[in-house]
Design an enzyme around this catalytic site. Structure first.
Site, PDB file in Angstrom:
ATOM      1  N   HIS A 312      77.588 -30.870  99.091  1.00  0.00           N
ATOM      2  CA  HIS A 312      76.280 -31.575  99.433  1.00  0.00           C
ATOM      3  C   HIS A 312      75.693 -31.241 100.445  1.00  0.00           C
ATOM      4  CE1 HIS A 312      73.784 -35.330 100.154  1.00  0.00           C
ATOM      5  NE2 HIS A 312      73.891 -35.301  98.637  1.00  0.00           N
ATOM      6  N   ASP A 370      77.967 -37.409  91.534  1.00  0.00           N
ATOM      7  CA  ASP A 370      77.658 -36.718  90.465  1.00  0.00           C
ATOM      8  C   ASP A 370      78.974 -36.452  89.542  1.00  0.00           C
ATOM      9  OD1 ASP A 370      74.977 -36.968  90.369  1.00  0.00           O
ATOM     10  OD2 ASP A 370      74.971 -35.166  91.622  1.00  0.00           O
TER      11      ASP A 370
HETATM   12  N1  ACO Z   1      80.951 -24.596  94.243  1.00  0.00           N
HETATM   13  C1  ACO Z   1      81.369 -23.312  94.801  1.00  0.00           C
HETATM   14  N2  ACO Z   1      80.781 -23.078  95.911  1.00  0.00           N
HETATM   15  C2  ACO Z   1      79.988 -23.760  96.509  1.00  0.00           C
HETATM   16  C3  ACO Z   1      79.449 -24.868  95.819  1.00  0.00           C
HETATM   17  C4  ACO Z   1      80.153 -25.329  94.752  1.00  0.00           C
HETATM   18  N3  ACO Z   1      79.613 -26.349  94.010  1.00  0.00           N
HETATM   19  N4  ACO Z   1      78.545 -25.529  96.773  1.00  0.00           N
HETATM   20  C5  ACO Z   1      78.391 -24.715  97.873  1.00  0.00           C
HETATM   21  N5  ACO Z   1      79.403 -23.661  97.715  1.00  0.00           N
HETATM   22  C6  ACO Z   1      79.541 -22.740  98.595  1.00  0.00           C
HETATM   23  C7  ACO Z   1      78.358 -21.613  98.759  1.00  0.00           C
HETATM   24  O1  ACO Z   1      78.582 -20.494  97.762  1.00  0.00           O
HETATM   25  C8  ACO Z   1      78.499 -21.268 100.215  1.00  0.00           C
HETATM   26  O2  ACO Z   1      79.579 -20.354 100.391  1.00  0.00           O
HETATM   27  P1  ACO Z   1      79.204 -19.072 101.588  1.00  0.00           P
HETATM   28  O3  ACO Z   1      79.248 -19.890 102.805  1.00  0.00           O
HETATM   29  O4  ACO Z   1      80.459 -18.291 101.281  1.00  0.00           O
HETATM   30  O5  ACO Z   1      78.299 -18.501 100.998  1.00  0.00           O
HETATM   31  C9  ACO Z   1      78.922 -22.527 101.120  1.00  0.00           C
HETATM   32  O6  ACO Z   1      79.567 -23.147  99.962  1.00  0.00           O
HETATM   33  C10 ACO Z   1      77.587 -23.356 101.496  1.00  0.00           C
HETATM   34  O7  ACO Z   1      76.787 -23.549 100.214  1.00  0.00           O
HETATM   35  P2  ACO Z   1      75.256 -23.649 100.327  1.00  0.00           P
HETATM   36  O8  ACO Z   1      74.720 -23.536  99.325  1.00  0.00           O
HETATM   37  O9  ACO Z   1      74.677 -23.147 101.493  1.00  0.00           O
HETATM   38  O10 ACO Z   1      75.237 -25.310 100.704  1.00  0.00           O
HETATM   39  P3  ACO Z   1      73.788 -26.146 100.508  1.00  0.00           P
HETATM   40  O11 ACO Z   1      73.942 -27.350 101.395  1.00  0.00           O
HETATM   41  O12 ACO Z   1      72.476 -25.382 100.586  1.00  0.00           O
HETATM   42  O13 ACO Z   1      74.033 -26.738  99.050  1.00  0.00           O
HETATM   43  C11 ACO Z   1      74.272 -28.031  96.984  1.00  0.00           C
HETATM   44  C12 ACO Z   1      74.474 -27.972  98.705  1.00  0.00           C
HETATM   45  C13 ACO Z   1      73.037 -27.489  96.501  1.00  0.00           C
HETATM   46  C14 ACO Z   1      74.686 -29.413  96.423  1.00  0.00           C
HETATM   47  C15 ACO Z   1      75.592 -27.313  96.519  1.00  0.00           C
HETATM   48  O14 ACO Z   1      76.807 -27.550  97.153  1.00  0.00           O
HETATM   49  C16 ACO Z   1      75.765 -26.952  95.071  1.00  0.00           C
HETATM   50  O15 ACO Z   1      74.909 -26.212  94.372  1.00  0.00           O
HETATM   51  N6  ACO Z   1      76.642 -27.863  94.659  1.00  0.00           N
HETATM   52  C17 ACO Z   1      76.580 -28.003  93.087  1.00  0.00           C
HETATM   53  C18 ACO Z   1      75.526 -28.958  92.474  1.00  0.00           C
HETATM   54  C19 ACO Z   1      75.831 -30.277  92.663  1.00  0.00           C
HETATM   55  O16 ACO Z   1      76.697 -31.125  92.546  1.00  0.00           O
HETATM   56  N7  ACO Z   1      74.528 -30.998  93.188  1.00  0.00           N
HETATM   57  C20 ACO Z   1      74.403 -32.256  93.592  1.00  0.00           C
HETATM   58  C21 ACO Z   1      74.136 -32.633  94.775  1.00  0.00           C
HETATM   59  S1  ACO Z   1      74.415 -34.362  95.249  1.00  0.00           S
HETATM   60  C22 ACO Z   1      72.813 -35.052  94.604  1.00  0.00           C
HETATM   61  O17 ACO Z   1      72.000 -34.317  94.564  1.00  0.00           O
HETATM   62  C23 ACO Z   1      73.008 -36.431  94.157  1.00  0.00           C
END
Ligand code: ACO
Length: 436
Positions: A312, A370
């Site tokens: 998140h 979710d």
């Molecule tokens: N699976 C694997 N790796 C992940 C995931 C995941 N679900 N989420 C983040 N990471 C990793 C990224 O690859 C990144 O790794 P790195 O530092 O080695 O490059 C690190 O964790 C940080 O990730 P970011 O994308 O920079 O985090 P951000 O805060 O921008 O993204 C997000 C948040 C979009 C929710 C992301 O975690 C994601 O895509 N999750 C899956 C989709 C999801 O469940 N969304 C629901 C959000 S809740 C809502 O809307 C109610």
């Protein structure tokens, strides 16, 4: 700003070369202080750069507070756990809109007002018939909510507080009716009119699942579960869809159009579409023994796959809503006598493994709301295509509350982000015959 809304004696010094500027620091009631850069461009000729707004507060708000490190979510100061355990959704709506919990008389009056607006203009049903039956219900919802502004002209004058309030009540009251219509249309069943002696959640379940040829009896445990899901999703401060509503509203657009913009933004899989994506992913994993393979893929930088329902932008701790959602999920499956749900087994095991894995621990990736909501909604009888629709239904009050707060802020201006331009510098047009 005066002392009541954030002035601080502190300031930050910005130094560029041999010039320095003092930037005021504002403090909220809780949460990080903010550096006020509103005059930065006028003073320095420089913009700030923050794609994704990770460090930028775009507004002042008194509605919702999240502490992502501690896993805290407050609506108007009340912890989400207390509201979800004891209150009902319309109480939360009142709280978000008016800032205080209602008295019994205020609650009865509010429930009455919402209930009396649940029907939609009869011509809306003809409007629905223009869509393909296989249209995604979110596409139907975004269009039908946008269309409300063509039906309710008497509540689109945003400068009139009375019209703003009527539009707010209308949106909260009509969104379950439109969501249920989108569902009924997609399965070829007749629309079911709202029944005003039912509570908000029961009425919605009945509009979705009853048919004219049979009596529909609402199961109170299931309607309580859906009501709790609505409370959990009601607001979440300045997320992408809420910011979209605020940005759309900042130009003076009417509230129905602004909410339609919010619904469009919510649709994306990184936001509201994540529970649909999480459930699809659990189905794709298929069995507990394949989990390591998917964990490996999620960790592989060359593989775009991510564990849906994990991570998140704000929560770097367990999402407090996810805990309540997990409990609700077990309650619903128990009530429906679903002893063995293979997807639930995969979810529980996936969560266990991921929470121990160094990759997820290091990056503070926890299950978000979710992760369990998809399993719950599926058990309640909703197809995956309806999941984001339910999210939109619940979030409507948050959007409306945030829109109203913005419109009523005397310092409100049109939102207009700036950019770091890296395209071509000015160059002369070349007629087509002379281009190489
Ligand atoms: N699976 C694997 N790796 C992940 C995931 C995941 N679900 N989420 C983040 N990471 C990793 C990224 O690859 C990144 O790794 P790195 O530092 O080695 O490059 C690190 O964790 C940080 O990730 P970011 O994308 O920079 O985090 P951000 O805060 O921008 O993204 C997000 C948040 C979009 C929710 C992301 O975690 C994601 O895509 N999750 C899956 C989709 C999801 O469940 N969304 C629901 C959000 S809740 C809502 O809307 C109610």
């Amino acid at each position: 700003m005066d002392a009541s809304n954030g002035t601080s004696a502190k300031s930050a010094t910005l130094t560029i070369g041999d010039e320095s500027w003092e930037l005021p620091i504002l403090n909220g009631t809780i949460g990080p202080d903010v550096i006020d850069i509103g005059k930065l461009y006028a003073q320095t000729g420089k913009f700030t750069y923050d794609p994704g707004f990770t460090s930028t507060a775009a507004c002042e708000s008194q509605i919702t507070y999240i502490d992502g490190d501690e896993g805290i979510l407050l609506y108007r100061g009340y912890p989400i756990e207390q509201l979800a355990e004891t209150g009902d959704f319309l109480e939360t709506c009142y709280l978000l809109l008016y800032g205080e919990l209602p008295t019994a008389a205020q609650k009865a009056d509010f429930d009455y007002r919402v209930t009396r607006h649940t029907m939609v203009h009869e011509q809306m049903s003809r409007f629905f018939h223009g869509f393909r039956r296989d249209a995604h219900p979110m596409s139907v919802l975004v269009a039908s909510v946008g269309a409300l502004s063509a039906f309710y002209h008497d509540s689109t004058d945003i400068s009139d507080p009375q019209q703003r309030m009527i539009a707010s009540i209308r949106m909260i009251a009509k969104i379950p009716t439109l969501a249920a219509m989108a569902y009924k249309y997609s399965i070829g069943q007749p629309f079911v009119y709202p029944k005003n002696d039912l509570d908000y959640a029961s009425n919605f379940l009945r509009m979705c699942f009853s048919v004219p040829c049979e009596e529909y009896k609402v199961n109170p445990i299931l309607s309580r579960a859906i009501d709790r899901i609505f409370i959990l999703h009601a607001d979440h401060e300045q997320n992408a869809s809420t910011s979209t509503v605020r940005l759309a509203g900042s130009s003076g657009a009417n509230p129905f159009a602004c909410i339609a913009a919010g619904i469009a933004c919510l649709w994306g899989p990184a936001h509201g579409g994540a529970n649909e994506a999480a459930l699809k992913m659990l189905g794709e994993i298929g069995s507990v023994d394949r989990i390591p393979e998917f964990i490996k893929r999620a960790k592989d930088k060359n593989d775009p796959f991510r564990l849906m329902g994990f991570g998140h932008r704000v929560y770097k701790n367990y999402d407090p809503r996810a805990k309540i959602m997990q409990r609700t999920c077990h309650e619903v499956l128990g009530e429906l006598g679903i002893q063995d749900d293979p997807l639930l087994d995969i979810a529980v095991e996936l969560e266990r493994i991921a929470l121990q894995d160094e990759y997820f621990v290091e990056r503070k990736l926890y299950p978000n709301i979710d992760f369990y909501s998809g399993i719950t909604l599926r058990a309640l009888g909703f197809p995956t295509s309806m999941f984001t629709v339910l999210f939109a239904l619940a979030r409507t009050v948050g959007w409306i509350g945030q829109w109203k707060e913005m419109i009523e802020d005397p310092g409100q201006r049109i939102g207009r982000p700036r950019q770091l331009y890296t395209g071509d510098v000015a160059r002369d047009y070349v007629p087509i015959a002379r281009r190489k």
